[in-house]
Design an enzyme around this catalytic site. Structure first.
Site, short mmCIF file in Angstrom:
data_model
loop_
_atom_site.label_atom_id
_atom_site.label_comp_id
_atom_site.label_asym_id
_atom_site.label_seq_id
_atom_site.Cartn_x
_atom_site.Cartn_y
_atom_site.Cartn_z
CG HIS A 78 -1.95 -1.10 1.19
ND1 HIS A 78 -2.84 -1.30 2.23
CD2 HIS A 78 -2.22 -2.06 0.26
CE1 HIS A 78 -3.61 -2.35 1.94
NE2 HIS A 78 -3.23 -2.83 0.76
CG HIS A 241 -7.53 -3.08 -2.23
ND1 HIS A 241 -7.01 -2.04 -1.48
CD2 HIS A 241 -6.81 -4.18 -1.88
CE1 HIS A 241 -6.05 -2.49 -0.71
NE2 HIS A 241 -5.91 -3.79 -0.93
CG ASP A 245 -3.18 -5.01 -2.98
OD1 ASP A 245 -2.83 -4.11 -2.19
OD2 ASP A 245 -3.89 -5.97 -2.64
CG HIS A 268 0.35 -9.60 -2.63
ND1 HIS A 268 0.28 -8.26 -2.93
CD2 HIS A 268 -0.60 -9.82 -1.69
CE1 HIS A 268 -0.67 -7.70 -2.20
NE2 HIS A 268 -1.22 -8.62 -1.44
#
Length: 307
Positions: A78, A241, A245, A268
């Protein structure tokens, strides 16, 4: 010349880690040209510097974790997303624990902190990684398929498609797009919060995760609805979001990308795998600068406007 950027003065924040639940203090400090972004674990007997690079990522379970010299910093995405959105090249981040504070679950507080400190232009050319040919990573098949891709583009844009069978997600949208040259990061992306499901909380906490999570720093859903009293901040906040990310994960390459990013059910781990795949093929990328700002892509020439 399109110049590098840092902040004008130091700024601080205090919060708790999303997964650790630990109290943590951040001090963001200006850095000299070509320093890059460097995390510094100042709570250790001997402070340890962890410069951001794609290969500094040592764990991608539920967040992006970087490490060096035996020290780690968890949940950097973030803050990195805010740095990407504001076009910051050089920054020291002193941290007193092993996890970046979650604050409100988005990048908005980090954007506010960095903009309050002021953005300063530096007398050095801003360096980009320009993607020259498509690069893709894929995993699974059928219902389990997920992928992420980078393609050549004179600028930086992202499209993310998610796949959550939930009424709240269905009603707001399973996809989102953002072009840094056409949109406003602070307005369009930064306020999108992380999200989770009540059914997963017990499992996560039994694994030592989500210990600092709650309704004040995440969108929480049961089987039918969003439980937060303030509901959602955006249409397609969930997909936005994921773009937030992805911007943070991709900025861990150490320089801004000139590319079009697209992904389906990525996370991720896949984002970092995509960076490593890109860097492994030297014919797929090059370092570029812009002596003439007029030739630079839109979105990089002016500091990001406030909300």
């Amino acid at each position: 010349m399109l110049q590098q950027r840092t902040i004008k003065t130091l700024t601080r924040a205090v919060g708790v880690g999303l997964h650790s639940g630990q109290r943590v203090e951040l001090t963001l400090r200006p850095a000299q040209p070509d320093t890059g972004i460097v995390f510094r674990r100042v709570d250790l007997p001997e402070p340890v510097d962890i410069p951001i690079t794609a290969t500094a990522v040592v764990d991608t379970r539920m967040a992006s974790t970087i490490g060096a010299g035996g020290a780690k910093v968890h949940t950097v995405e973030h803050l990195m997303s805010a740095c990407a959105g504001l076009g910051l090249d050089n920054l020291y981040i002193d941290i007193t624990a092993e996890e970046v504070p979650i604050l409100d679950g988005s990048s908005a507080s980090f954007v506010f902190l960095l903009q309050s400190a002021g953005v300063e232009l530096q007398n050095a050319p801003k360096r980009f990684i320009r993607v020259k040919r498509p690069v893709e990573v894929r995993e699974g098949t059928g219902q389990q398929l997920k992928w992420a891709r980078l393609e050549p583009y004179h600028g930086f844009k992202l499209r993310f498609d998610i796949d959550f069978a939930h009424p709240a997600v269905d009603s707001t949208g399973q996809s989102a797009e953002f072009d840094l040259g056409e949109g406003n990061y602070a307005r369009d992306i930064a306020r999108a919060r992380t999200f989770g499901f009540t059914k997963d909380v017990e499992m996560l906490r039994s694994s030592g995760l989500a210990l600092g999570g709650g309704l004040d720093n995440a969108i929480v859903m049961d089987d039918y609805k969003v439980l937060n009293a303030d509901s959602l901040r955006y249409d397609a906040e969930f997909a936005r979001h994921k773009i937030l990310d992805a911007m943070g994960d991709l900025y861990l390459v150490g320089k801004p990308l000139l590319a079009a990013y697209s992904a389906f059910r990525s996370g991720h781990a896949m984002n970092n795998l995509l960076l490593r795949e890109l860097l492994a093929h030297e014919d797929a990328w090059e370092i570029v600068t812009f002596e003439n700002e007029r030739q630079a892509p839109a979105g990089f020439t002016q500091p990001v406007r406030a909300w």
